[in-house]
Write a protein that holds these residues in place. Structure first.
Motif, PDB file in Angstrom:
ATOM      1  N   ILE A 172       7.574   1.060  -5.772  1.00  0.00           N
ATOM      2  CA  ILE A 172       6.360   0.330  -5.419  1.00  0.00           C
ATOM      3  C   ILE A 172       6.755  -1.117  -5.141  1.00  0.00           C
ATOM      4  O   ILE A 172       7.494  -1.734  -5.909  1.00  0.00           O
ATOM      5  N   ARG A 199      11.084   6.966  -5.434  1.00  0.00           N
ATOM      6  CA  ARG A 199      10.065   6.157  -4.769  1.00  0.00           C
ATOM      7  C   ARG A 199       9.877   4.862  -5.538  1.00  0.00           C
ATOM      8  O   ARG A 199       9.928   4.849  -6.766  1.00  0.00           O
ATOM      9  N   ARG A 201      -3.732  -1.277  -1.983  1.00  0.00           N
ATOM     10  CA  ARG A 201      -3.585   0.137  -1.658  1.00  0.00           C
ATOM     11  C   ARG A 201      -4.931   0.793  -1.519  1.00  0.00           C
ATOM     12  O   ARG A 201      -5.898   0.461  -2.052  1.00  0.00           O
ATOM     13  N   PRO A 210       0.764  -1.250   0.000  1.00  0.00           N
ATOM     14  CA  PRO A 210       0.000   0.000   0.000  1.00  0.00           C
ATOM     15  C   PRO A 210       0.794   1.299   0.000  1.00  0.00           C
ATOM     16  O   PRO A 210       0.275   2.318  -0.443  1.00  0.00           O
ATOM     17  N   SER A 211       2.022   1.290   0.472  1.00  0.00           N
ATOM     18  CA  SER A 211       2.799   2.531   0.546  1.00  0.00           C
ATOM     19  C   SER A 211       4.023   2.441  -0.334  1.00  0.00           C
ATOM     20  O   SER A 211       4.643   1.376  -0.421  1.00  0.00           O
ATOM     21  N   PRO A 212       4.426   3.558  -0.955  1.00  0.00           N
ATOM     22  CA  PRO A 212       5.685   3.538  -1.695  1.00  0.00           C
ATOM     23  C   PRO A 212       6.862   3.452  -0.720  1.00  0.00           C
ATOM     24  O   PRO A 212       6.731   3.729   0.471  1.00  0.00           O
ATOM     25  N   PHE A 213       8.009   3.062  -1.254  1.00  0.00           N
ATOM     26  CA  PHE A 213       9.212   2.881  -0.453  1.00  0.00           C
ATOM     27  C   PHE A 213      10.348   3.746  -0.972  1.00  0.00           C
ATOM     28  O   PHE A 213      10.317   4.208  -2.111  1.00  0.00           O
ATOM     29  N   GLN A 263       8.394   3.862  -8.943  1.00  0.00           N
ATOM     30  CA  GLN A 263       6.997   4.284  -8.952  1.00  0.00           C
ATOM     31  C   GLN A 263       6.567   4.776 -10.339  1.00  0.00           C
ATOM     32  O   GLN A 263       5.475   4.455 -10.791  1.00  0.00           O
ATOM     33  N   PRO A 272       5.760  11.185   3.480  1.00  0.00           N
ATOM     34  CA  PRO A 272       4.668  11.796   2.713  1.00  0.00           C
ATOM     35  C   PRO A 272       5.159  12.853   1.715  1.00  0.00           C
ATOM     36  O   PRO A 272       4.667  12.922   0.599  1.00  0.00           O
ATOM     37  N   GLU A 315       9.304   2.834   4.289  1.00  0.00           N
ATOM     38  CA  GLU A 315       8.157   3.479   3.662  1.00  0.00           C
ATOM     39  C   GLU A 315       8.565   4.905   3.338  1.00  0.00           C
ATOM     40  O   GLU A 315       9.251   5.563   4.136  1.00  0.00           O
TER      41      GLU A 315
END
Length: 125
Positions: free
Chosen positions: A59, A57, A125, A12-15, A104, A49, A46
């Motif tokens: 995925i 970034r 996500r 669910p979150s980009p890294f 990403q 923001p 992660e």
């Protein structure tokens, strides 16, 4: 017959991926994966923001079909098609599966390539 068509969860979150040449362990608990090697520590976290300049970034795709360690071809079935399509990857493995990170900005391409190769992507996500 062994099938290498994978069921991959889209995390669910980009890294972000960090290389810390002077560390042998993460400084805090905010990491997702960490690998210590002779040249330093690689840490996957992660993404924050806010976008940080120069910090790419990624995925995460995680095989949610756990397999034995001696089952051949599981990772190659995922990274092979991505490599052939020119999609960069960063990989780390766990006891049960593999975490494959794709940039990403290339995720749409990666998802299409993987689906064409017979894999199932499950959006979480």
């Amino acid at each position: 017959m062994i099938t290498t068509n994978r069921r991959l969860s889209v995390l669910p979150s980009p890294f972000v991926i960090e290389h810390l040449a002077d560390r042998s362990a993460p400084v805090d608990d905010s990491w997702f994966a960490a690998v210590r090697a002779p040249e330093g520590l690689t840490v996957i976290r992660e993404a924050p923001p806010a976008v940080v300049d120069g910090q790419e970034r990624w995925i995460g795709l995680y095989g949610d079909d756990p397999h034995e360690l001696d089952l051949p071809g599981m990772l190659a079935a995922v990274v092979g098609p991505l490599g052939a399509a020119g999609v960069p990857v960063f990989v780390t493995s766990t006891f049960h599966s593999d975490l494959v990170l794709v940039p990403q900005q290339r995720f749409t391409d990666a998802a299409a390539v993987l689906r064409t190769a017979g894999h199932t992507l499950v959006e979480t996500r």
